[in-house]
Design a protein around this motif. Structure first.
Motif, PDB file in Angstrom:
ATOM      1  N   LYS A 225      28.650 112.230  20.095  1.00 18.72           N
ATOM      2  CA  LYS A 225      27.461 112.776  20.759  1.00 18.72           C
ATOM      3  C   LYS A 225      26.340 113.002  19.759  1.00 18.72           C
ATOM      4  CE  LYS A 225      25.957 116.602  23.704  1.00 18.72           C
ATOM      5  NZ  LYS A 225      26.365 117.857  24.400  1.00 18.72           N
ATOM      6  N   LYS A 226      26.675 113.576  18.589  1.00 19.82           N
ATOM      7  CA  LYS A 226      25.651 113.868  17.582  1.00 19.82           C
ATOM      8  C   LYS A 226      25.081 112.584  16.975  1.00 19.82           C
ATOM      9  CE  LYS A 226      25.777 117.384  14.888  1.00 19.82           C
ATOM     10  NZ  LYS A 226      26.112 118.371  13.838  1.00 19.82           N
ATOM     11  N   ILE A 227      25.968 111.656  16.600  1.00 15.37           N
ATOM     12  CA  ILE A 227      25.509 110.402  16.003  1.00 15.37           C
ATOM     13  C   ILE A 227      24.773 109.558  17.036  1.00 15.37           C
ATOM     14  CG2 ILE A 227      26.222 108.267  14.866  1.00 15.37           C
ATOM     15  CD1 ILE A 227      28.681 109.809  13.842  1.00 15.37           C
ATOM     16  N   GLY A 228      25.317 109.525  18.251  1.00 20.77           N
ATOM     17  CA  GLY A 228      24.698 108.746  19.313  1.00 20.77           C
ATOM     18  C   GLY A 228      23.289 109.198  19.621  1.00 20.77           C
ATOM     19  N   HIS A 229      23.056 110.506  19.552  1.00 23.60           N
ATOM     20  CA  HIS A 229      21.710 111.037  19.796  1.00 23.60           C
ATOM     21  C   HIS A 229      20.743 110.572  18.711  1.00 23.60           C
ATOM     22  CE1 HIS A 229      18.566 113.819  21.037  1.00 23.60           C
ATOM     23  NE2 HIS A 229      18.477 114.234  19.778  1.00 23.60           N
ATOM     24  N   ASN A 339      22.333  94.113  13.494  1.00 24.20           N
ATOM     25  CA  ASN A 339      23.582  94.244  12.743  1.00 24.20           C
ATOM     26  C   ASN A 339      23.321  94.763  11.342  1.00 24.20           C
ATOM     27  OD1 ASN A 339      25.177  93.342  14.845  1.00 24.20           O
ATOM     28  ND2 ASN A 339      25.160  91.202  14.177  1.00 24.20           N
ATOM     29  N   GLY A 340      22.186  94.351  10.769  1.00 28.88           N
ATOM     30  CA  GLY A 340      21.781  94.865   9.464  1.00 28.88           C
ATOM     31  C   GLY A 340      21.488  96.350   9.495  1.00 28.88           C
ATOM     32  N   VAL A 341      20.949  96.828  10.603  1.00 20.44           N
ATOM     33  CA  VAL A 341      20.682  98.264  10.758  1.00 20.44           C
ATOM     34  C   VAL A 341      21.992  99.049  10.735  1.00 20.44           C
ATOM     35  CG1 VAL A 341      19.789 100.049  12.303  1.00 20.44           C
ATOM     36  CG2 VAL A 341      18.539  97.895  12.027  1.00 20.44           C
ATOM     37  N   TYR A 342      22.998  98.562  11.489  1.00 22.03           N
ATOM     38  CA  TYR A 342      24.307  99.230  11.490  1.00 22.03           C
ATOM     39  C   TYR A 342      24.930  99.214  10.095  1.00 22.03           C
ATOM     40  CZ  TYR A 342      24.430  99.439  16.613  1.00 22.03           C
ATOM     41  OH  TYR A 342      24.162  99.723  17.929  1.00 22.03           O
ATOM     42  N   ALA A 343      24.800  98.089   9.410  1.00 16.95           N
ATOM     43  CA  ALA A 343      25.356  97.985   8.051  1.00 16.95           C
ATOM     44  C   ALA A 343      24.694  99.003   7.126  1.00 16.95           C
ATOM     45  CB  ALA A 343      25.155  96.568   7.516  1.00 16.95           C
ATOM     46  N   THR A 349      26.408 106.345   5.061  1.00 12.16           N
ATOM     47  CA  THR A 349      27.369 107.392   5.456  1.00 12.16           C
ATOM     48  C   THR A 349      28.724 106.749   5.726  1.00 12.16           C
ATOM     49  OG1 THR A 349      26.619 107.142   7.743  1.00 12.16           O
ATOM     50  CG2 THR A 349      25.639 108.929   6.457  1.00 12.16           C
ATOM     51  N   GLU A 350      29.427 106.353   4.655  1.00 16.42           N
ATOM     52  CA  GLU A 350      30.680 105.620   4.797  1.00 16.42           C
ATOM     53  C   GLU A 350      31.757 106.416   5.536  1.00 16.42           C
ATOM     54  OE1 GLU A 350      32.068 104.134   1.094  1.00 16.42           O
ATOM     55  OE2 GLU A 350      30.266 102.942   0.693  1.00 16.42           O
ATOM     56  N   LYS A 351      31.707 107.730   5.442  1.00 14.30           N
ATOM     57  CA  LYS A 351      32.728 108.551   6.094  1.00 14.30           C
ATOM     58  C   LYS A 351      32.629 108.485   7.618  1.00 14.30           C
ATOM     59  CE  LYS A 351      29.995 112.838   5.966  1.00 14.30           C
ATOM     60  NZ  LYS A 351      29.967 114.250   5.545  1.00 14.30           N
ATOM     61  N   LEU A 352      31.491 108.019   8.132  1.00 13.97           N
ATOM     62  CA  LEU A 352      31.285 107.929   9.579  1.00 13.97           C
ATOM     63  C   LEU A 352      31.376 106.492  10.080  1.00 13.97           C
ATOM     64  CD1 LEU A 352      28.286 110.427   9.931  1.00 13.97           C
ATOM     65  CD2 LEU A 352      30.705 110.873  10.411  1.00 13.97           C
ATOM     66  N   GLU A 353      31.969 105.615   9.280  1.00 13.17           N
ATOM     67  CA  GLU A 353      32.021 104.198   9.645  1.00 13.17           C
ATOM     68  C   GLU A 353      32.730 103.980  10.973  1.00 13.17           C
ATOM     69  OE1 GLU A 353      33.704  99.910   7.957  1.00 13.17           O
ATOM     70  OE2 GLU A 353      33.860 101.727   6.724  1.00 13.17           O
ATOM     71  N   ASN A 354      33.880 104.631  11.177  1.00 13.53           N
ATOM     72  CA  ASN A 354      34.626 104.445  12.424  1.00 13.53           C
ATOM     73  C   ASN A 354      33.824 104.896  13.633  1.00 13.53           C
ATOM     74  OD1 ASN A 354      36.859 103.353  11.166  1.00 13.53           O
ATOM     75  ND2 ASN A 354      37.915 105.307  10.958  1.00 13.53           N
ATOM     76  N   GLU A 355      33.107 106.011  13.479  1.00 17.45           N
ATOM     77  CA  GLU A 355      32.316 106.533  14.598  1.00 17.45           C
ATOM     78  C   GLU A 355      31.150 105.602  14.937  1.00 17.45           C
ATOM     79  OE1 GLU A 355      34.959 109.448  13.317  1.00 17.45           O
ATOM     80  OE2 GLU A 355      33.447 108.426  12.093  1.00 17.45           O
ATOM     81  N   ILE A 356      30.475 105.093  13.908  1.00 20.06           N
ATOM     82  CA  ILE A 356      29.343 104.191  14.137  1.00 20.06           C
ATOM     83  C   ILE A 356      29.834 102.893  14.768  1.00 20.06           C
ATOM     84  CG2 ILE A 356      27.543 102.820  13.000  1.00 20.06           C
ATOM     85  CD1 ILE A 356      27.367 105.074  10.894  1.00 20.06           C
ATOM     86  N   ASN A 357      30.928 102.342  14.245  1.00 19.01           N
ATOM     87  CA  ASN A 357      31.493 101.130  14.835  1.00 19.01           C
ATOM     88  C   ASN A 357      31.974 101.375  16.257  1.00 19.01           C
ATOM     89  OD1 ASN A 357      31.086  99.406  12.657  1.00 19.01           O
ATOM     90  ND2 ASN A 357      33.012  99.970  11.668  1.00 19.01           N
ATOM     91  N   ILE A 412      21.157 109.652   9.371  1.00 20.41           N
ATOM     92  CA  ILE A 412      22.310 110.243  10.039  1.00 20.41           C
ATOM     93  C   ILE A 412      22.775 111.441   9.234  1.00 20.41           C
ATOM     94  CG2 ILE A 412      24.638 109.842  10.896  1.00 20.41           C
ATOM     95  CD1 ILE A 412      23.974 106.924  11.143  1.00 20.41           C
ATOM     96  N   LYS A 413      22.598 112.622   9.776  1.00 16.62           N
ATOM     97  CA  LYS A 413      23.057 113.847   9.146  1.00 16.62           C
ATOM     98  C   LYS A 413      23.849 114.656  10.153  1.00 16.62           C
ATOM     99  CE  LYS A 413      19.148 114.207   5.910  1.00 16.62           C
ATOM    100  NZ  LYS A 413      17.984 115.047   5.462  1.00 16.62           N
ATOM    101  N   VAL A 414      25.169 114.760   9.936  1.00 15.59           N
ATOM    102  CA  VAL A 414      26.013 115.526  10.839  1.00 15.59           C
ATOM    103  C   VAL A 414      26.848 116.510  10.053  1.00 15.59           C
ATOM    104  CG1 VAL A 414      26.113 113.723  12.569  1.00 15.59           C
ATOM    105  CG2 VAL A 414      27.791 113.734  10.740  1.00 15.59           C
TER     106      VAL A 414
END
Length: 414
Positions: A225-229, A339-343, A349-357, A412-414
């Motif tokens: 929810k936080k990242i998606g926003h 796709n470059g934006v997601y990369a 924020t590598e710790k949030l890779e699973n959430e972003i994917n 991205i700051k969570v």
């Protein structure tokens, strides 16, 4: 989206050290021609069997739902998604699937067929992930996936042309039989792959369950929810791109087969849509460097959608194919840019890779679920050509709004 340029760069860098990846890529090329032929004829065959456009859209949309559910379940059931087992199951299903689809006549028979389709497509992804993880170093993963994707794109580029030449006034047994031939060739490369992988020592598998580690469900939803926003404009752009792709693969074959006196060239309609994805890699980098990735993605989607919206004013098949090709050139620029934006987000924020994917996959699935359903309804209401014009207008408006409201910099700051 990887292109031929990426493949040439990869071969120059790794040479014969990546024989397994090249063999896998060739296997996927012929498998994707098989799957692409099935994909092309499926909406035509469903409508031919007496289903309305609306029912056809619902049927096709369920394949993505089944794939998403299987993805969720498989990650929790299978302890080790070893690629040999996965590919053997996948090929076994693929061998019998054309026969089942050919015999399907009722709504529920097609629904079951689409569920099977979603499952074997997911098995393909699991197998690729596992073999890349086992036989390439972590630093080589991204480039290796890119090479495979080039051959996947090429397969889906060639398959509509082949299907178009086979399908006449109606879909009979011929395209199903031809799809088997390409599956057989793919199976030969699968055997070669098994032989090569037995000779080479493998590394740590990139198994499905590694990406499905047990986490607190409520915490994960809170993170989404936080990242998606924060990255909502980017996620909505992903949704729009996959919505367009779903429209084309659902309604495109039906529109193409309606070309009077040009049934053998019907496949070129889908090729005109797919071809630019293999070409834009030569110049997309210079454009994103100058204008930025998000702006390039949104502006090119806007221009491509405006061109698509004009399709209703063109009647000749060659004119329609030309408009589709021109629109797709701009729309295709959006894929590698976004796709470059997601990369970038993942690298920051590598710790949030699973959430972003996970969010990207979710919005991709939503596009492929609602896309065919909306497309089917519109076909019944306004016809094939006008459906694409309405799609173009809708996406153009959305892209324009996103262009206005999207911040230049998203952190991205969570």
């Amino acid at each position: 989206m990887p292109t031929i340029r990426h493949f040439l760069t990869h071969v120059k860098k790794y040479g014969n050290n990546h024989k397994i990846i090249y063999t896998l890529s060739l296997m996927m090329l012929f498998w994707c021609i098989y799957d692409g032929i099935i994909t092309f004829i499926t909406p035509i065959y469903i409508v031919q069997s007496g289903m309305s456009g609306t029912l056809m859209g619902i049927i096709v949309g369920t394949s993505s739902i089944a794939g998403a559910l299987f993805d969720f379940i498989a990650c929790r059931i299978f302890k080790n998604m070893f690629f040999r087992r996965v590919f053997l199951i996948m090929f076994g299903i693929c061998l019998f699937y054309p026969l089942y689809l050919y015999e399907a006549k009722s709504f529920w028979a097609f629904i079951i067929g689409m569920a099977v389709w979603g499952v074997y497509y997911d098995l393909k992804n699991f197998g690729i992930f596992d073999i890349v993880g086992r036989f390439t170093k972590p630093a080589e993963h991204s480039s290796s996936f890119g090479v495979i994707q080039v051959f996947v794109n090429l397969g889906y580029l060639l398959s509509p042309i082949i299907a178009g030449f086979i399908v006449g006034e109606m879909v009979d047994w011929k395209p199903f039989f031809v799809s088997w031939i390409f599956l057989l060739v793919s199976g030969i490369f699968l055997i070669m792959l098994f032989f090569l992988t037995r000779q080479q020592k493998n590394s740590v598998p990139m198994a499905c369950n590694e990406n499905c580690k047990r986490i607190n469900f409520l915490n994960e939803i809170h993170l989404w929810k936080k990242i998606g926003h924060l990255i909502l404009p980017v996620l909505l752009l992903t949704l729009l791109l996959n919505l367009i792709d779903a429209f084309f693969w659902t309604v495109g074959p039906i529109l193409a087969e309606s070309f009077e006196g040009m049934h053998q060239f019907a496949g070129f309609f889908m090729t005109a849509y797919s071809l630019p994805t293999l070409l834009v890699g030569w110049f997309v980098g210079s454009i994103t460097t100058k204008y930025g990735k998000k702006k390039t993605a949104m502006l090119s989607l806007l221009i491509g959608s405006l061109i698509l919206s004009s399709l209703y004013f063109f009647q000749g098949p060659l004119q329609i194919i030309g408009v589709i090709f021109l629109a797709s050139i701009f729309i295709s620029l959006s894929w590698p840019a976004i796709n470059g934006v997601y990369a970038d987000y993942i690298s920051e924020t590598e710790k949030l890779e699973n959430e972003i994917n996970g969010l990207e996959d979710f919005f991709t699935n939503v596009g492929y679920v609602i896309g065919p359903m909306i497309a089917g309804i519109l076909v019944d209401l306004i016809g094939n050509t006008l459906t694409f014009s309405v799609l173009g207008i809708f996406v153009a408006v959305c892209a324009f709004v996103l262009l206005l409201v999207t911040p230049k910099k998203i952190q991205i700051k969570v």
